[in-house]
Design a protein around this motif. Structure first.
Motif, PDB file in Angstrom:
ATOM      1  N   ALA A   1       0.822  -1.216   0.000  1.00 33.29           N
ATOM      2  CA  ALA A   1       0.000   0.000   0.000  1.00 33.29           C
ATOM      3  C   ALA A   1       0.852   1.262   0.000  1.00 33.29           C
ATOM      4  CB  ALA A   1      -0.944  -0.017   1.208  1.00 33.29           C
ATOM      5  N   GLY A   2       2.192   1.095  -0.112  1.00 35.21           N
ATOM      6  CA  GLY A   2       3.052   2.271  -0.274  1.00 35.21           C
ATOM      7  C   GLY A   2       3.800   2.756   0.956  1.00 35.21           C
ATOM      8  N   LEU A   3       3.877   1.939   1.993  1.00 38.38           N
ATOM      9  CA  LEU A   3       4.578   2.348   3.224  1.00 38.38           C
ATOM     10  C   LEU A   3       6.030   2.743   2.942  1.00 38.38           C
ATOM     11  CD1 LEU A   3       4.198   2.398   6.391  1.00 38.38           C
ATOM     12  CD2 LEU A   3       5.312   0.158   6.407  1.00 38.38           C
ATOM     13  N   SER A   4       6.481   3.845   3.581  1.00 36.13           N
ATOM     14  CA  SER A   4       7.860   4.322   3.375  1.00 36.13           C
ATOM     15  C   SER A   4       8.834   3.854   4.450  1.00 36.13           C
ATOM     16  CB  SER A   4       7.924   5.852   3.382  1.00 36.13           C
ATOM     17  OG  SER A   4       6.794   6.457   2.852  1.00 36.13           O
ATOM     18  N   ALA A   5       8.337   3.613   5.676  1.00 31.35           N
ATOM     19  CA  ALA A   5       9.241   3.326   6.795  1.00 31.35           C
ATOM     20  C   ALA A   5       8.514   2.493   7.842  1.00 31.35           C
ATOM     21  CB  ALA A   5       9.717   4.629   7.438  1.00 31.35           C
ATOM     22  N   ALA A   6       9.267   1.628   8.551  1.00 36.98           N
ATOM     23  CA  ALA A   6       8.649   0.858   9.627  1.00 36.98           C
ATOM     24  C   ALA A   6       9.613   0.742  10.797  1.00 36.98           C
ATOM     25  CB  ALA A   6       8.256  -0.533   9.141  1.00 36.98           C
ATOM     26  N   ILE A   7       9.055   0.879  12.006  1.00 40.07           N
ATOM     27  CA  ILE A   7       9.806   0.620  13.232  1.00 40.07           C
ATOM     28  C   ILE A   7       9.621  -0.865  13.516  1.00 40.07           C
ATOM     29  CG2 ILE A   7      10.080   1.236  15.668  1.00 40.07           C
ATOM     30  CD1 ILE A   7       8.510   3.862  15.011  1.00 40.07           C
ATOM     31  N   LEU A   8      10.717  -1.626  13.487  1.00 38.18           N
ATOM     32  CA  LEU A   8      10.613  -3.083  13.639  1.00 38.18           C
ATOM     33  C   LEU A   8      11.919  -3.627  14.200  1.00 38.18           C
ATOM     34  CD1 LEU A   8      12.430  -4.228  11.093  1.00 38.18           C
ATOM     35  CD2 LEU A   8      10.374  -3.817   9.800  1.00 38.18           C
TER      36      LEU A   8
END
Ligand code: THG
Length: 259
Positions: free
Chosen positions: A222-229
């Motif tokens: 869906a186009g996510l740019s960044a993730a905290i993981l």
């Protein structure tokens, strides 16, 4: 995709203890591990319940981490004084994590973003909580982007966070967050960047990694740019790299085959 490590967080017992004891070696070892595992930024969170120690602890944590990396630091606290303290000592690129759509928060945090030339994460919630539909999240996102401009913080410095909730607590929110992500990207041209706290989705569940990486693939689609993981969760990092190839964000290459 920007991979922001979630592990430099006082919520984790060993990290909380290291902050209490000012154990630089522990934090720096953990930091190097995050970078080696593929983190491209680091969330920096002193953990809950530090009260008046907050600013001092944040100053120490930011200083300790940036001795061993030049990656952007995503300073994660709800305390304004603790945020200001972290930004003051931060020589690496800084990301403010985060403001909400509360006017009082925006009035305090957008000037800090301007002063310190920092990016800023905008959570789509306010003093009444998190909206339970995508449209209200998009409305709040728009309010935060326009308010930021009043403080000369341009849309390219903003990361919009639709707020991922635990699937055990709010099963209907998973799809609504994806819908919100799509709406956020239509709020400006070029599309605003987006970010999520991925592990929120699996809070209180078994099979956390499976939930995390399945949801991550959907969000990236869906186009996510960044993730905290957690970059040390190898199956999740493999999913990041695979999704990047499938979305044509990365060349199908040796790097991918090695993974
Ligand atoms: N959006 C933004 N920032 C965020 C979040 C977000 N920062 C915090 C959080 N959410 C993202 N970081 C984490 C870090 C840890 C966990 C979840 C999200 C986690 N920790 C274990 C737990 O609670 O079960 C702790 C286990 C342990 O104590 O060892 O799940 O959404 N902008």
């Amino acid at each position: 995709m920007m991979v922001i490590s979630e592990r430099i967080n006082g919520l984790f017992r060993s990290v909380g203890k290291a902050i209490d004891e000012k154990d630089e070696a522990h934090i720096q070892e953990l930091t190097v591990r995050q970078v080696d595992a593929g983190a491209t930024a680091l969330d920096i969170n002193i953990g809950p319940g530090r009260g008046s120690e907050g600013p001092g602890d944040m100053r120490w944590l930011v200083g300790t981490v940036q001795e061993v990396t030049d990656l952007p630091l995503c300073i994660d606290t709800t305390g304004i004084k603790t945020m200001a303290a972290g930004l003051e000592v931060c020589d690496n690129p800084a990301i403010i994590n985060s403001t909400t759509a509360d006017m009082a928060k925006m009035e305090a945090l957008f000037p800090l973003a301007k002063e310190h030339d920092a990016d800023i994460i905008c959570l789509t919630m306010d003093d009444r909580g998190i909206p339970n539909d995508a449209e209200s999240r998009a409305e709040m996102a728009m309010l935060m982007m326009t308010t930021a401009m009043d403080y000369e913080v341009m849309p390219d410095r903003i990361l919009l966070d639709p707020l991922v909730l635990p699937v055990v607590a709010a099963q209907d929110q998973g799809a609504k967050v994806i819908e919100a992500l799509r709406m956020f990207q239509m709020l400006n041209d070029p599309a605003p960047r987006t970010v999520v706290g991925l592990s929120n989705v699996s809070n209180g569940c078994r099979e956390r990694s499976l939930l995390n990486r399945t949801y991550l693939a959907m969000l990236m689609g869906a186009g996510l740019s960044a993730a905290i993981l957690d970059p040390e969760d190898k199956p999740t990092m493999d999913a990041v790299k695979t999704a990047q190839v499938l979305l044509d964000q990365k060349l199908y290459c040796e790097d991918y085959l090695r993974a």
